[in-house]
Design an enzyme around this catalytic site. Structure first.
Site, mmCIF file in Angstrom:
data_model
loop_
_atom_site.group_PDB
_atom_site.id
_atom_site.type_symbol
_atom_site.label_atom_id
_atom_site.label_comp_id
_atom_site.label_asym_id
_atom_site.label_seq_id
_atom_site.Cartn_x
_atom_site.Cartn_y
_atom_site.Cartn_z
ATOM 1 N N ASP A 24 0.842 -1.148 0.020
ATOM 2 C CA ASP A 24 0.191 0.232 0.055
ATOM 3 C C ASP A 24 0.926 1.118 -0.104
ATOM 4 O OD1 ASP A 24 -2.165 1.343 0.225
ATOM 5 O OD2 ASP A 24 -2.824 1.241 2.150
ATOM 6 N N HIS A 41 2.718 3.343 -9.075
ATOM 7 C CA HIS A 41 2.607 1.999 -9.230
ATOM 8 C C HIS A 41 3.882 1.176 -9.886
ATOM 9 C CE1 HIS A 41 -1.317 2.168 -7.611
ATOM 10 N NE2 HIS A 41 -2.032 2.998 -8.838
ATOM 11 N N LEU A 135 10.969 -20.642 -4.376
ATOM 12 C CA LEU A 135 9.919 -19.807 -3.744
ATOM 13 C C LEU A 135 8.637 -19.946 -4.562
ATOM 14 C CD1 LEU A 135 8.980 -17.210 -2.025
ATOM 15 C CD2 LEU A 135 9.806 -15.942 -4.046
HETATM 16 C C1 FPP Z 1 -1.854 0.337 -3.168
HETATM 17 O O1 FPP Z 1 -1.381 1.622 -3.345
HETATM 18 C C2 FPP Z 1 -1.362 -0.514 -4.243
HETATM 19 C C3 FPP Z 1 -2.242 -1.031 -5.370
HETATM 20 C C4 FPP Z 1 -3.660 -0.806 -5.487
HETATM 21 C C5 FPP Z 1 -1.518 -1.892 -6.286
HETATM 22 C C6 FPP Z 1 -0.330 -2.805 -6.057
HETATM 23 C C7 FPP Z 1 0.456 -2.672 -7.357
HETATM 24 C C8 FPP Z 1 1.787 -2.857 -7.526
HETATM 25 C C9 FPP Z 1 2.634 -2.708 -6.372
HETATM 26 C C10 FPP Z 1 2.528 -2.740 -8.771
HETATM 27 C C11 FPP Z 1 2.226 -3.856 -9.738
HETATM 28 C C12 FPP Z 1 2.051 -4.995 -9.115
HETATM 29 C C13 FPP Z 1 2.804 -6.155 -9.372
HETATM 30 C C14 FPP Z 1 2.675 -7.519 -8.818
HETATM 31 C C15 FPP Z 1 3.841 -5.935 -10.693
HETATM 32 P P1 FPP Z 1 -2.423 2.670 -3.500
HETATM 33 O O2 FPP Z 1 -2.714 3.217 -4.861
HETATM 34 O O3 FPP Z 1 -3.758 2.316 -2.828
HETATM 35 O O4 FPP Z 1 -1.780 3.940 -2.649
HETATM 36 P P2 FPP Z 1 -2.436 5.143 -1.834
HETATM 37 O O5 FPP Z 1 -3.278 4.300 -0.774
HETATM 38 O O6 FPP Z 1 -1.168 5.764 -1.307
HETATM 39 O O7 FPP Z 1 -3.233 5.583 -2.745
#
Ligand code: FPP
Length: 247
Positions: A24, A41, A135
């Site tokens: 997150d 992202h 893994l």
């Molecule tokens: C939360 O941050 C994250 C996500 C909704 C997506 C997670 C995706 C990735 C880490 C990148 C792609 C994944 C892979 C497996 C390559 P948020 O957007 O909710 O952040 P915020 O709470 O600060 O708005």
């Protein structure tokens, strides 16, 4: 000299058999830099690579990453498309390296909602990494814990209706076997980045006795050192599973 985190972890006792992570803070990371959310992202995808390498280095056998929730479909279409494109790119780009590292990738979630491009890329990486033994990496995409439980209940009900299963034989093990994670052990450690103190519909069944580690670090800044430190902290905890302690 202070032992390094990896040395401490190796001499610190039992390793978690399964680590799960709620990644997150990508949006906040981007916002703090005046960048559009998709850049957060993208930086988050680099942290994914880093943490997989860290899990291999530490000797953790199962790693589960929450990459996209069912609720995330409600984000603005541009962000959803950017995330899907990133996932597709990621699995294509990392496929060979993950295979060489001995990583077996499995993707779990309501994949029918995805478009054909990312879906095909996902099927390809699962197939290409089938032989991985170092893994096991579970990527939860279009996933929610309640949906997973409902899906398991529906599958059991169908077997009962078909006369294949006696309801009296449904116990916790039978139920758990119908979840995406099937016979995998439950996570020992759940890490959540960016400081939020919520489970957010993630692995609701499986985290019944999981140790929680919440860090203020935003996901794109999370490094293997942070993973090692979370494991070291986990090794110091006493897990009681509802029983009383050793004293
Ligand atoms: C939360 O941050 C994250 C996500 C909704 C997506 C997670 C995706 C990735 C880490 C990148 C792609 C994944 C892979 C497996 C390559 P948020 O957007 O909710 O952040 P915020 O709470 O600060 O708005």
């Amino acid at each position: 000299m202070e032992p390094s985190a990896i040395e401490q972890l190796r001499s610190g006792g039992r390793l978690p058999g399964h680590v799960a992570i709620i990644m997150d803070g990508n949006g906040r990371w981007a916002g703090a830099r005046g960048l559009p959310r998709y850049r957060g992202h993208r930086a988050g995808a680099r942290a994914v690579r880093e943490v997989i390498e860290g899990a291999v280095e530490a000797g953790v056998p199962i790693l589960t990453l929450f990459a996209f929730s069912q609720e995330n479909w409600q984000r603005p279409p541009r962000e959803v498309s950017a995330l899907m494109a990133l996932l597709q790119q990621y699995v294509k780009k990392e496929r060979d390296e993950l295979r060489e590292q001995g990583v077996r990738v499995r993707i779990f979630g309501d994949l029918e909602r995805m478009e054909s491009g990312p879906r095909a890329a996902i099927a390809e990486i699962e197939e290409a990494t089938l032989g991985g033994r170092i893994l096991q990496l579970n990527l939860m995409i279009s996933y929610s814990g309640r949906m997973e439980i409902v899906r398991a209940a529906r599958s059991l009900a169908a077997d009962v209706a078909a006369g294949l299963l006696d309801p009296a034989h449904i116990d916790e093990a039978v139920f758990a076997a119908r979840l995406f994670t099937g016979s995998q052990p439950d996570p020992d450690l759940l890490i959540r980045t960016s400081g939020e103190q919520r489970v957010s519909n993630f692995m609701l069944w499986q985290v019944a006795y999981t140790e929680l580690h919440i860090t203020p670090t935003l996901w794109p800044d999370f490094t293997r050192q942070d993973l090692f430190e979370a494991i070291i902290e986990y090794q110091k905890r006493e897990r009681r599973f509802g029983r009383i302690g050793a004293t």
